[in-house]
Motif scaffolding. Sequence first.
Motif, PDB file in Angstrom:
ATOM      1  N   ASN A 157       6.385   0.388   9.747  1.00 52.57           N
ATOM      2  CA  ASN A 157       7.438  -0.022   9.500  1.00 52.57           C
ATOM      3  C   ASN A 157       8.324   0.670   8.344  1.00 52.57           C
ATOM      4  O   ASN A 157       9.561   0.520   8.462  1.00 52.57           O
ATOM      5  N   ALA A 158       7.586   1.373   7.512  1.00 54.73           N
ATOM      6  CA  ALA A 158       8.519   2.254   6.719  1.00 54.73           C
ATOM      7  C   ALA A 158       9.194   3.209   7.551  1.00 54.73           C
ATOM      8  O   ALA A 158      10.330   3.517   7.254  1.00 54.73           O
ATOM      9  N   PRO A 195      -5.154   4.546  -4.516  1.00 53.14           N
ATOM     10  CA  PRO A 195      -5.898   5.635  -5.107  1.00 53.14           C
ATOM     11  C   PRO A 195      -7.498   5.268  -5.108  1.00 53.14           C
ATOM     12  O   PRO A 195      -8.216   6.268  -5.279  1.00 53.14           O
ATOM     13  N   SER A 196      -7.813   4.004  -5.538  1.00 56.86           N
ATOM     14  CA  SER A 196      -8.888   3.592  -5.596  1.00 56.86           C
ATOM     15  C   SER A 196     -10.017   3.995  -4.096  1.00 56.86           C
ATOM     16  O   SER A 196     -11.159   4.043  -4.434  1.00 56.86           O
ATOM     17  N   LYS A 197      -9.283   4.113  -2.998  1.00 53.22           N
ATOM     18  CA  LYS A 197      -9.812   4.316  -1.676  1.00 53.22           C
ATOM     19  C   LYS A 197      -9.661   5.631  -1.341  1.00 53.22           C
ATOM     20  O   LYS A 197      -9.786   6.044  -0.307  1.00 53.22           O
ATOM     21  N   ASN A 204       0.743  -1.224  -0.069  1.00 48.20           N
ATOM     22  CA  ASN A 204      -0.053   0.004   0.119  1.00 48.20           C
ATOM     23  C   ASN A 204       0.761   1.198  -0.052  1.00 48.20           C
ATOM     24  O   ASN A 204       0.465   2.229   0.298  1.00 48.20           O
ATOM     25  N   LEU A 205       1.933   1.045  -0.159  1.00 49.65           N
ATOM     26  CA  LEU A 205       3.242   2.148   0.047  1.00 49.65           C
ATOM     27  C   LEU A 205       4.050   2.286  -1.418  1.00 49.65           C
ATOM     28  O   LEU A 205       4.531   0.922  -1.761  1.00 49.65           O
ATOM     29  N   ALA A 210      -3.827  -2.538   7.292  1.00 50.98           N
ATOM     30  CA  ALA A 210      -2.693  -3.170   6.755  1.00 50.98           C
ATOM     31  C   ALA A 210      -1.542  -1.853   6.394  1.00 50.98           C
ATOM     32  O   ALA A 210      -0.417  -2.003   6.650  1.00 50.98           O
ATOM     33  N   THR A 211      -2.380  -0.743   6.001  1.00 47.49           N
ATOM     34  CA  THR A 211      -1.590   0.356   5.642  1.00 47.49           C
ATOM     35  C   THR A 211      -0.902   1.015   6.838  1.00 47.49           C
ATOM     36  O   THR A 211       0.149   1.711   6.876  1.00 47.49           O
ATOM     37  N   ILE A 212      -1.513   1.200   7.881  1.00 44.46           N
ATOM     38  CA  ILE A 212      -0.965   1.788   9.209  1.00 44.46           C
ATOM     39  C   ILE A 212       0.116   0.862   9.541  1.00 44.46           C
ATOM     40  O   ILE A 212       1.220   1.256  10.082  1.00 44.46           O
TER      41      ILE A 212
END
Length: 260
Positions: free
Chosen positions: A38-39, A22-24, A5-6, A31-33
């Motif tokens: 991690n990033a 982008p679709s959301k 997601n990143l 998962a994105t959080i």
Amino acid sequence: MSYDNLLVSESNGIATITINRPSKLNALNKATIEELHNAFDALDQDKSIKVIIITGSGDKAFVAGADISEFADFNVAEGGKLAAKGQELLFDFVEQLSTPVIAAVNGFALGGGLELAMACHFRIASVNAKMGLPEVSLGVIPGYGGTQRLPQLVGKGRAMEMIMTAGMIDADKGYTFGLVNHVVAQEELMEFCESIASKIMRNSSVAIAQVINAVNANYKDGINGFEAEIEAFGNCFGTADFKEGTTAFLEKRKADFPGE
């Protein structure tokens, strides 16, 4: 490290994290959080990275909010756990990161999106940005630090009005309120952020980490910000960056900070 997601890129000491859903409208899901945590963690540990810029993919949204479908059926205990884990994993984590984080707000920054931007060390918005905390329109309140950071940035009265009305403000009003530091054309946003990042990079990364710690201390319960500043100030005297910075000043040359 790869992410679903990143998008993460690095160039000349500047890392850019792009939330890529982008679709959301780049809405934050669990998962994105986790990927963002991690990033940020990996980049903070990379001593070659001096500044991190975070933005959203596309030209419509930075982050348009949280992914409501993930928690619409939560009970009281689950809701509290969601907020606590999110604050610890991402929002408080970003605020306390020793590497400076700039939010490049390139469109809608709503709910969790504005909360993420506010957790960054400062914000720069494109002219089309729209910001708000609309949670009360869903029967809930901001849970990722919005009720705390928004008053710190814009004042209690303005924060109360923004949250209670669930309304959005544009980039110019965000600038007037002190929510964003600069407003620029959308096509100039990333270049502008990089230009500020370049100015930051000229200075001691060790001293900047101490600045972040000292400024944040003023907003923590039970901590005397002045005492935190004194301690951070003293810590600087034991660093190689202090020795280089003062020596370079006395020798009338540009400092070459080792970052130690």
